[in-house]
Motif scaffolding. Sequence first.
Motif, PDB file in Angstrom:
ATOM      1  N   GLU A 111       0.749  -1.175  -0.012  1.00  0.00           N
ATOM      2  CA  GLU A 111      -0.225  -0.023  -0.109  1.00  0.00           C
ATOM      3  C   GLU A 111       0.705   1.291   0.018  1.00  0.00           C
ATOM      4  O   GLU A 111       0.549   2.267  -0.601  1.00  0.00           O
ATOM      5  N   ASN A 112       2.053   1.363   0.612  1.00  0.00           N
ATOM      6  CA  ASN A 112       2.874   2.404   0.902  1.00  0.00           C
ATOM      7  C   ASN A 112       3.519   2.669  -0.525  1.00  0.00           C
ATOM      8  O   ASN A 112       3.818   3.750  -0.747  1.00  0.00           O
ATOM      9  N   TYR A 116       2.192   1.811  -3.413  1.00  0.00           N
ATOM     10  CA  TYR A 116       1.212   2.135  -4.309  1.00  0.00           C
ATOM     11  C   TYR A 116       1.053   3.807  -4.148  1.00  0.00           C
ATOM     12  O   TYR A 116       1.088   4.682  -4.857  1.00  0.00           O
ATOM     13  N   ARG A 117       0.838   4.195  -2.786  1.00  0.00           N
ATOM     14  CA  ARG A 117       0.484   5.515  -2.515  1.00  0.00           C
ATOM     15  C   ARG A 117       1.687   6.447  -2.864  1.00  0.00           C
ATOM     16  O   ARG A 117       1.642   7.520  -3.440  1.00  0.00           O
ATOM     17  N   GLN A 118       3.154   6.024  -2.439  1.00  0.00           N
ATOM     18  CA  GLN A 118       3.849   6.887  -2.657  1.00  0.00           C
ATOM     19  C   GLN A 118       4.486   7.154  -4.261  1.00  0.00           C
ATOM     20  O   GLN A 118       4.804   8.174  -4.504  1.00  0.00           O
ATOM     21  N   ARG A 160       2.163   7.066  -6.701  1.00  0.00           N
ATOM     22  CA  ARG A 160       0.984   7.718  -7.089  1.00  0.00           C
ATOM     23  C   ARG A 160       1.621   9.430  -6.881  1.00  0.00           C
ATOM     24  O   ARG A 160       1.359  10.228  -7.580  1.00  0.00           O
ATOM     25  N   GLU A 161       2.102   9.309  -5.722  1.00  0.00           N
ATOM     26  CA  GLU A 161       2.404  10.921  -5.219  1.00  0.00           C
ATOM     27  C   GLU A 161       3.678  11.285  -6.064  1.00  0.00           C
ATOM     28  O   GLU A 161       3.855  12.481  -6.375  1.00  0.00           O
TER      29      GLU A 161
END
Length: 350
Positions: free
Chosen positions: A229-230, A232-234, A236-237
Amino acid sequence: MAAQIRLKELAEALGLSRATVSRALNGFPEVNKETKARVAEAAERLGYRPNPVARRLATGRAGAIGVVFPPKANLLLDPHFMEFLVGVVSHCTEKGVMLALSGAETTGDDLQTYRNLAASGQIDGVILSGPLVEDPRVPLLIDLGLPFVLHGRTRTETPYPFMDIDNRGAFYAQAAHVIAHGHQRVVLLNGLTDYTFAQHRLDGYRQAFADAGLTPDPRLIFSASMSEENGYRQTREALTETPRPTAFLCSSMVEALGCLRALRDCSLRVPEDISVVAHDDGLPAVDPAGLNPPLTTSSSSIRAAGVRVAEHLLALLGGATPQGIQEVWPVPLVHRASVAAPGSDQGFSR
């Protein structure tokens, strides 16, 4: 099923006294290496397994080693920790040594747990994993006189036994590899830099840029627990930055899976649009060579590290010196198809 061979029979087969065979099997320093090797080979060949009660009486040891982990960190759900533990368990089982797991709620309780273990006499030593850059467990255990081996390294002036991989070299090689392909906008998805391994990886990444006469963009450096999840999130950021990054370095295959998912969701191709490199701990559920495309990785088995750390702790209990147990494994970079030169549409001026 054949009856298990006894110590007396093993000694007779070797032409040695039972006392010598017992001391050799239990790692006593007065028995020379050649005799220890000869006894170990015969014990394996003849199927001898020591009686744990007899071993404790002969050595004065508990016949067990410990691992302490904080339950709130959910380490039993962490595939990296579990794979490391599998290596530790496999070697302990082979050598007839029990493994005791203990938990603590907070860092303070963590230190008190080590104090309690040292006072209990129920274990002969402990394995430490996940060391902080400044880790209070190491000076505490030295002060307590409880033998230990650290998986990783920490900052201290006192010599201590450890087994580590060259995280700095691994991420220097990753960064240098993508820089050589023309990338300058390179994202680092790193672990928490309170931990030594992550700090070393950041150091290697920065050094590769410095050696190439470049400066990395600090907005492209991320630090968090290594989860899908991290990742993925990072990712996208990072993709919102301008100019857009052209390459990603991931600190684990789990993070890399999140990174790849984010790139797919953004309709970006690997390596045509974005290059990706990851660190592979040899997790059985994730094969970088089986991905599409096969992923370039720095590679080092964390299960093998678990075996090696357990070997080192048992050697320490057998009389080895802490200074003699300080090992750093090189980490090869395995080249596959996930790295290419950045495309002309990526906001990069060549």
